[in-house]
Structures are given as C-alpha cells and as structure tokens.
Scaffold this motif. Structure first.
Motif, PDB file in Angstrom:
ATOM      1  N   ASN A  20     -17.517  25.863  -6.244  1.00  0.00           N
ATOM      2  CA  ASN A  20     -17.323  25.276  -7.563  1.00  0.00           C
ATOM      3  C   ASN A  20     -16.515  23.982  -7.526  1.00  0.00           C
ATOM      4  N   GLY A  21     -15.785  23.732  -6.458  1.00  0.00           N
ATOM      5  CA  GLY A  21     -14.921  22.554  -6.381  1.00  0.00           C
ATOM      6  C   GLY A  21     -15.688  21.257  -6.536  1.00  0.00           C
ATOM      7  N   ALA A  22     -15.098  20.285  -7.197  1.00  0.00           N
ATOM      8  CA  ALA A  22     -15.662  18.949  -7.425  1.00  0.00           C
ATOM      9  C   ALA A  22     -16.905  18.970  -8.314  1.00  0.00           C
ATOM     10  N   THR A  23     -17.112  20.052  -9.021  1.00  0.00           N
ATOM     11  CA  THR A  23     -18.246  20.129  -9.935  1.00  0.00           C
ATOM     12  C   THR A  23     -17.794  19.738 -11.336  1.00  0.00           C
ATOM     13  N   PRO A  24     -18.386  18.671 -11.898  1.00  0.00           N
ATOM     14  CA  PRO A  24     -18.014  18.320 -13.269  1.00  0.00           C
ATOM     15  C   PRO A  24     -18.444  19.424 -14.234  1.00  0.00           C
ATOM     16  N   ARG A  25     -17.697  19.612 -15.286  1.00  0.00           N
ATOM     17  CA  ARG A  25     -17.978  20.704 -16.224  1.00  0.00           C
ATOM     18  C   ARG A  25     -19.403  20.640 -16.773  1.00  0.00           C
ATOM     19  N   ARG A  26     -19.906  19.438 -17.011  1.00  0.00           N
ATOM     20  CA  ARG A  26     -21.259  19.308 -17.566  1.00  0.00           C
ATOM     21  C   ARG A  26     -22.332  19.775 -16.586  1.00  0.00           C
ATOM     22  N   ARG A  27     -21.976  19.924 -15.298  1.00  0.00           N
ATOM     23  CA  ARG A  27     -22.936  20.362 -14.277  1.00  0.00           C
ATOM     24  C   ARG A  27     -22.769  21.829 -13.907  1.00  0.00           C
ATOM     25  N   MET A  28     -21.772  22.490 -14.477  1.00  0.00           N
ATOM     26  CA  MET A  28     -21.552  23.911 -14.180  1.00  0.00           C
ATOM     27  C   MET A  28     -22.578  24.761 -14.921  1.00  0.00           C
ATOM     28  N   PRO A  29     -22.942  25.888 -14.324  1.00  0.00           N
ATOM     29  CA  PRO A  29     -23.906  26.764 -14.998  1.00  0.00           C
ATOM     30  C   PRO A  29     -23.312  27.362 -16.268  1.00  0.00           C
ATOM     31  N   GLY A  30     -24.150  27.493 -17.275  1.00  0.00           N
ATOM     32  CA  GLY A  30     -23.717  28.077 -18.535  1.00  0.00           C
ATOM     33  C   GLY A  30     -23.978  29.564 -18.590  1.00  0.00           C
ATOM     34  N   LEU A  31     -23.543  30.176 -19.653  1.00  0.00           N
ATOM     35  CA  LEU A  31     -23.701  31.614 -19.843  1.00  0.00           C
ATOM     36  C   LEU A  31     -25.169  32.028 -19.835  1.00  0.00           C
ATOM     37  N   GLY A  32     -26.005  31.279 -20.532  1.00  0.00           N
ATOM     38  CA  GLY A  32     -27.435  31.599 -20.590  1.00  0.00           C
ATOM     39  C   GLY A  32     -28.098  31.545 -19.234  1.00  0.00           C
ATOM     40  N   TRP A  33     -27.754  30.524 -18.450  1.00  0.00           N
ATOM     41  CA  TRP A  33     -28.337  30.377 -17.125  1.00  0.00           C
ATOM     42  C   TRP A  33     -27.915  31.533 -16.223  1.00  0.00           C
ATOM     43  N   MET A  34     -26.632  31.902 -16.281  1.00  0.00           N
ATOM     44  CA  MET A  34     -26.137  33.002 -15.440  1.00  0.00           C
ATOM     45  C   MET A  34     -26.815  34.316 -15.816  1.00  0.00           C
ATOM     46  N   LYS A  35     -26.981  34.549 -17.109  1.00  0.00           N
ATOM     47  CA  LYS A  35     -27.638  35.769 -17.566  1.00  0.00           C
ATOM     48  C   LYS A  35     -29.085  35.812 -17.088  1.00  0.00           C
ATOM     49  N   LYS A  36     -29.762  34.696 -17.189  1.00  0.00           N
ATOM     50  CA  LYS A  36     -31.159  34.617 -16.744  1.00  0.00           C
ATOM     51  C   LYS A  36     -31.270  34.908 -15.251  1.00  0.00           C
ATOM     52  N   CYS A  37     -30.376  34.326 -14.452  1.00  0.00           N
ATOM     53  CA  CYS A  37     -30.388  34.568 -13.008  1.00  0.00           C
ATOM     54  C   CYS A  37     -30.140  36.036 -12.695  1.00  0.00           C
ATOM     55  N   TYR A  38     -29.159  36.615 -13.370  1.00  0.00           N
ATOM     56  CA  TYR A  38     -28.845  38.027 -13.142  1.00  0.00           C
ATOM     57  C   TYR A  38     -30.060  38.899 -13.451  1.00  0.00           C
ATOM     58  N   GLN A  39     -30.758  38.604 -14.536  1.00  0.00           N
ATOM     59  CA  GLN A  39     -31.929  39.399 -14.926  1.00  0.00           C
ATOM     60  C   GLN A  39     -33.095  39.210 -13.967  1.00  0.00           C
ATOM     61  N   MET A  40     -33.166  38.046 -13.324  1.00  0.00           N
ATOM     62  CA  MET A  40     -34.262  37.767 -12.398  1.00  0.00           C
ATOM     63  C   MET A  40     -34.080  38.451 -11.041  1.00  0.00           C
ATOM     64  N   ILE A  41     -32.847  38.795 -10.706  1.00  0.00           N
ATOM     65  CA  ILE A  41     -32.585  39.409  -9.404  1.00  0.00           C
ATOM     66  C   ILE A  41     -33.073  40.850  -9.410  1.00  0.00           C
ATOM     67  N   ASP A  42     -33.924  41.154  -8.472  1.00  0.00           N
ATOM     68  CA  ASP A  42     -34.467  42.497  -8.323  1.00  0.00           C
ATOM     69  C   ASP A  42     -33.339  43.500  -8.068  1.00  0.00           C
ATOM     70  N   ARG A  43     -33.538  44.734  -8.496  1.00  0.00           N
ATOM     71  CA  ARG A  43     -32.528  45.781  -8.337  1.00  0.00           C
ATOM     72  C   ARG A  43     -32.094  45.942  -6.882  1.00  0.00           C
ATOM     73  N   ARG A  44     -33.046  45.873  -5.961  1.00  0.00           N
ATOM     74  CA  ARG A  44     -32.746  45.998  -4.529  1.00  0.00           C
ATOM     75  C   ARG A  44     -31.791  44.895  -4.081  1.00  0.00           C
ATOM     76  N   LEU A  45     -32.026  43.678  -4.559  1.00  0.00           N
ATOM     77  CA  LEU A  45     -31.142  42.569  -4.187  1.00  0.00           C
ATOM     78  C   LEU A  45     -29.757  42.731  -4.791  1.00  0.00           C
ATOM     79  N   ARG A  46     -29.677  43.199  -6.040  1.00  0.00           N
ATOM     80  CA  ARG A  46     -28.363  43.435  -6.661  1.00  0.00           C
ATOM     81  C   ARG A  46     -27.616  44.521  -5.899  1.00  0.00           C
ATOM     82  N   LYS A  47     -28.339  45.540  -5.461  1.00  0.00           N
ATOM     83  CA  LYS A  47     -27.718  46.648  -4.740  1.00  0.00           C
ATOM     84  C   LYS A  47     -27.180  46.210  -3.381  1.00  0.00           C
TER      85      LYS A  47
END
Length: 106
Positions: A20-47
């Motif tokens: 995360n270092g040196a990342t401007p705030r406007r380039r950081m992932p938002g809540l919606g993006w993080m939620k979408k990524c989490y939902q896209m990860i298969d159960r096996r990968l999360r496990k």
C-alpha cells in the motif's frame, strides 16, 4: 486477471501481499471493488489463503477493511495482517521471490 491467475497457480496454501505504500488515495481500492473481488474468489481459494498481508497500511485501508468485516467470514477476517515496515514483512515471509518496487522501498 489476479483471480484467474490464482486459480492456475494455487494448489496449496498461499499468501497475498498488498503493498500500500506510496499509493495515492485516489488510486486505492474502494469498498465496492474489494467486495467484488472477495465474491469472485472461489471457495477453494478463500480456504487455502493463509494470510492477506497489508504492507504500510493507511488509515483509509484500515477503515475499509474494518467496515467490510461484518460482511465477510470471520475466518477470512482473521487472516488479515497489517505490516508497518518491510523489515516486519521479512520476518513473516522469505523475500527472495518478492519484487518490491523502488517507490515502496523509499
């Protein structure tokens, strides 16, 4: 891209390191993006995810992850680790296979 690559590479336990270092705030992932990524990860990968390491966490990233905790599993939440320095990261994982950009090192 990351998720499709993970599906090809992950057969056993793995870790994700988010620099995360040196990342401007406007380039950081938002809540919606993080939620979408989490939902896209298969159960096996999360496990098989051993830990999700956030290097140089900002208050913004800490807040985003704190807000998402009620919506994700407690097992996944317990895998989130905050690392404040690269020296701390070296104590957690072998660094010979990790490429850290110069902007993060600075």
């Amino acid at each position: 891209y990351v998720i499709s690559t993970l599906e090809l590479m992950v057969a056993e336990d793995y870790m994700i390191v988010y620099l995360n270092g040196a990342t401007p705030r406007r380039r950081m992932p938002g809540l919606g993006w993080m939620k979408k990524c989490y939902q896209m990860i298969d159960r096996r990968l999360r496990k098989n995810l051993k830990s999700f390491i956030v290097v140089h966490p900002s208050w913004f990233i800490r807040t985003i992850l704190a807000v998402t905790r009620p919506f994700i599993s407690s097992k996944f939440s317990s895998k989130i680790r905050y690392v404040n320095t690269l020296a701390e990261l070296r104590e957690m994982i072998p660094m010979e296979y990790v490429h850290i950009p110069d902007s993060i090192v600075k």
